[in-house]
Motif scaffolding. Structure first.
Motif, PDB file in Angstrom:
ATOM      1  N   GLU A   1      -6.786  27.437   6.400  1.00  0.00           N
ATOM      2  CA  GLU A   1      -6.431  26.269   6.454  1.00  0.00           C
ATOM      3  C   GLU A   1      -5.395  26.501   7.937  1.00  0.00           C
ATOM      4  O   GLU A   1      -4.811  27.124   8.278  1.00  0.00           O
ATOM      5  CB  GLU A   1      -5.274  25.862   5.483  1.00  0.00           C
ATOM      6  CG  GLU A   1      -5.946  25.691   4.299  1.00  0.00           C
ATOM      7  CD  GLU A   1      -6.965  24.466   4.165  1.00  0.00           C
ATOM      8  OE1 GLU A   1      -6.685  23.476   4.774  1.00  0.00           O
ATOM      9  OE2 GLU A   1      -8.103  24.377   3.140  1.00  0.00           O
ATOM     10  N   SER A   2      -5.795  25.028   8.512  1.00  0.00           N
ATOM     11  CA  SER A   2      -4.955  24.848   9.946  1.00  0.00           C
ATOM     12  C   SER A   2      -3.587  24.742   9.630  1.00  0.00           C
ATOM     13  O   SER A   2      -3.213  24.303   8.240  1.00  0.00           O
ATOM     14  CB  SER A   2      -5.480  23.567  10.462  1.00  0.00           C
ATOM     15  OG  SER A   2      -4.997  22.461   9.816  1.00  0.00           O
ATOM     16  N   LYS A   3      -2.843  24.948  10.454  1.00  0.00           N
ATOM     17  CA  LYS A   3      -1.054  24.971  10.149  1.00  0.00           C
ATOM     18  C   LYS A   3      -0.918  23.479   9.734  1.00  0.00           C
ATOM     19  O   LYS A   3       0.115  23.345   9.170  1.00  0.00           O
ATOM     20  CB  LYS A   3      -0.450  25.331  11.659  1.00  0.00           C
ATOM     21  CG  LYS A   3       1.025  25.605  11.447  1.00  0.00           C
ATOM     22  CD  LYS A   3       1.011  26.898  10.903  1.00  0.00           C
ATOM     23  CE  LYS A   3       2.643  27.203  10.883  1.00  0.00           C
ATOM     24  NZ  LYS A   3       2.985  27.981   9.750  1.00  0.00           N
ATOM     25  N   GLU A   4      -1.488  22.467  10.453  1.00  0.00           N
ATOM     26  CA  GLU A   4      -1.204  21.114   9.801  1.00  0.00           C
ATOM     27  C   GLU A   4      -1.646  20.923   8.327  1.00  0.00           C
ATOM     28  O   GLU A   4      -0.736  20.166   7.795  1.00  0.00           O
ATOM     29  CB  GLU A   4      -1.976  20.192  10.800  1.00  0.00           C
ATOM     30  CG  GLU A   4      -1.776  18.797  10.494  1.00  0.00           C
ATOM     31  CD  GLU A   4      -2.737  17.743  11.493  1.00  0.00           C
ATOM     32  OE1 GLU A   4      -3.629  17.359  11.020  1.00  0.00           O
ATOM     33  OE2 GLU A   4      -2.246  17.690  12.593  1.00  0.00           O
ATOM     34  N   ASN A   5      -2.746  21.069   8.048  1.00  0.00           N
ATOM     35  CA  ASN A   5      -3.045  21.174   6.407  1.00  0.00           C
ATOM     36  C   ASN A   5      -2.208  21.897   5.737  1.00  0.00           C
ATOM     37  O   ASN A   5      -1.657  21.437   4.678  1.00  0.00           O
ATOM     38  CB  ASN A   5      -4.580  21.681   6.500  1.00  0.00           C
ATOM     39  CG  ASN A   5      -5.382  20.579   6.673  1.00  0.00           C
ATOM     40  OD1 ASN A   5      -5.334  19.501   7.024  1.00  0.00           O
ATOM     41  ND2 ASN A   5      -6.871  20.916   6.881  1.00  0.00           N
ATOM     42  N   GLU A   6      -1.796  23.068   6.029  1.00  0.00           N
ATOM     43  CA  GLU A   6      -0.949  24.052   5.388  1.00  0.00           C
ATOM     44  C   GLU A   6       0.328  23.200   5.304  1.00  0.00           C
ATOM     45  O   GLU A   6       1.087  23.239   3.901  1.00  0.00           O
ATOM     46  CB  GLU A   6      -0.806  25.398   5.950  1.00  0.00           C
ATOM     47  CG  GLU A   6       0.239  26.240   5.186  1.00  0.00           C
ATOM     48  CD  GLU A   6       1.533  26.394   5.783  1.00  0.00           C
ATOM     49  OE1 GLU A   6       2.405  26.832   5.156  1.00  0.00           O
ATOM     50  OE2 GLU A   6       1.674  25.959   7.012  1.00  0.00           O
ATOM     51  N   LYS A   7       0.777  22.392   6.250  1.00  0.00           N
ATOM     52  CA  LYS A   7       2.399  21.860   6.147  1.00  0.00           C
ATOM     53  C   LYS A   7       2.266  20.797   5.391  1.00  0.00           C
ATOM     54  O   LYS A   7       3.162  20.632   4.338  1.00  0.00           O
ATOM     55  CB  LYS A   7       2.552  21.620   7.654  1.00  0.00           C
ATOM     56  CG  LYS A   7       4.169  20.988   7.861  1.00  0.00           C
ATOM     57  CD  LYS A   7       4.316  20.352   9.117  1.00  0.00           C
ATOM     58  CE  LYS A   7       5.692  20.003   9.125  1.00  0.00           C
ATOM     59  NZ  LYS A   7       6.153  19.720  10.609  1.00  0.00           N
ATOM     60  N   ARG A   8       1.111  19.942   5.325  1.00  0.00           N
ATOM     61  CA  ARG A   8       1.054  18.687   4.345  1.00  0.00           C
ATOM     62  C   ARG A   8       0.692  19.154   3.037  1.00  0.00           C
ATOM     63  O   ARG A   8       1.414  18.706   2.018  1.00  0.00           O
ATOM     64  CB  ARG A   8      -0.377  17.823   4.634  1.00  0.00           C
ATOM     65  CG  ARG A   8      -0.524  16.592   4.062  1.00  0.00           C
ATOM     66  CD  ARG A   8      -1.806  16.102   4.558  1.00  0.00           C
ATOM     67  NE  ARG A   8      -3.014  16.963   4.797  1.00  0.00           N
ATOM     68  CZ  ARG A   8      -3.809  17.382   4.157  1.00  0.00           C
ATOM     69  NH1 ARG A   8      -3.527  17.425   3.067  1.00  0.00           N
ATOM     70  NH2 ARG A   8      -4.661  18.225   4.484  1.00  0.00           N
TER      71      ARG A   8
ATOM     72  N   THR B   1       1.875  21.901   1.691  1.00  0.00           N
ATOM     73  CA  THR B   1       3.328  22.501   1.310  1.00  0.00           C
ATOM     74  C   THR B   1       4.189  21.261   0.753  1.00  0.00           C
ATOM     75  O   THR B   1       4.955  21.330  -0.081  1.00  0.00           O
ATOM     76  CB  THR B   1       3.635  23.565   2.214  1.00  0.00           C
ATOM     77  OG1 THR B   1       2.698  24.668   2.400  1.00  0.00           O
ATOM     78  CG2 THR B   1       5.043  23.978   1.863  1.00  0.00           C
ATOM     79  N   GLN B   2       4.359  20.471   1.585  1.00  0.00           N
ATOM     80  CA  GLN B   2       5.314  19.459   1.441  1.00  0.00           C
ATOM     81  C   GLN B   2       4.711  18.383   0.525  1.00  0.00           C
ATOM     82  O   GLN B   2       5.738  18.161  -0.632  1.00  0.00           O
ATOM     83  CB  GLN B   2       5.216  18.509   2.884  1.00  0.00           C
ATOM     84  CG  GLN B   2       6.333  17.470   2.841  1.00  0.00           C
ATOM     85  CD  GLN B   2       7.926  18.103   2.593  1.00  0.00           C
ATOM     86  OE1 GLN B   2       8.224  19.123   3.457  1.00  0.00           O
ATOM     87  NE2 GLN B   2       8.502  17.467   1.744  1.00  0.00           N
TER      88      GLN B   2
ATOM     89  N   LYS C   1       5.947  20.382  -2.736  1.00  0.00           N
ATOM     90  CA  LYS C   1       7.209  20.222  -2.921  1.00  0.00           C
ATOM     91  C   LYS C   1       7.746  19.163  -3.526  1.00  0.00           C
ATOM     92  O   LYS C   1       8.649  19.129  -4.408  1.00  0.00           O
ATOM     93  CB  LYS C   1       7.939  20.593  -1.702  1.00  0.00           C
ATOM     94  CG  LYS C   1       7.953  22.020  -1.110  1.00  0.00           C
ATOM     95  CD  LYS C   1       8.847  22.177   0.340  1.00  0.00           C
ATOM     96  CE  LYS C   1       8.724  23.729   0.735  1.00  0.00           C
ATOM     97  NZ  LYS C   1       9.360  23.685   1.942  1.00  0.00           N
TER      98      LYS C   1
ATOM     99  N   TYR D   1       1.660  32.852   0.033  1.00  0.00           N
ATOM    100  CA  TYR D   1       0.704  33.151   0.843  1.00  0.00           C
ATOM    101  C   TYR D   1       0.079  34.705   0.848  1.00  0.00           C
ATOM    102  O   TYR D   1       0.855  35.604   0.222  1.00  0.00           O
ATOM    103  CB  TYR D   1       1.774  33.394   2.410  1.00  0.00           C
ATOM    104  CG  TYR D   1       2.005  31.951   2.773  1.00  0.00           C
ATOM    105  CD1 TYR D   1       1.366  31.073   3.527  1.00  0.00           C
ATOM    106  CD2 TYR D   1       3.164  31.723   2.054  1.00  0.00           C
ATOM    107  CE1 TYR D   1       1.841  29.858   3.931  1.00  0.00           C
ATOM    108  CE2 TYR D   1       3.743  30.285   2.668  1.00  0.00           C
ATOM    109  CZ  TYR D   1       2.842  29.501   3.306  1.00  0.00           C
ATOM    110  OH  TYR D   1       3.295  28.164   3.502  1.00  0.00           O
TER     111      TYR D   1
END
Length: 85
Positions: A19-26, A28-29, A32, A46
């Motif tokens: 996954e891209s960092k952007e997708n991973e961040k979305r 994850t958020q 949460k 991870y």
């Protein structure tokens, strides 16, 4: 990024590979947000590409590659702030 989303109550997980960092961040958020508002037993871990389910999680876990989508859809139906998949 390589990670898994775990639903500890139901012993199901979804894998995310490359996954891209952007997708991973979305993801994850959103996870949460769902966790804090619904108190579902959700965790992101991870993992490496040679991830072994039985070694990492133990016996009895099932892979569900639609887990994240269902969580977001269910959350949005509850009329909270709509999350974007």
């Amino acid at each position: 990024m390589n990670f898994i989303l775990r639903d500890n109550k139901n012993k199901v997980y979804q894998t995310f590979w490359g996954e891209s960092k952007e997708n991973e961040k979305r993801i994850t958020q959103n996870t949460k947000t769902i966790y804090f508002k619904t108190k579902q037993h959700l965790i992101i871990n991870y993992v490496t590409p040679n991830f072994d389910v039985d070694e990492h999680l133990g016996p009895g876990w099932k892979n569900d590659q639609e887990l994240y989508s269902r969580l977001v859809e269910g959350f949005n139906i509850l009329e909270y702030d709509n999350l974007i998949e």
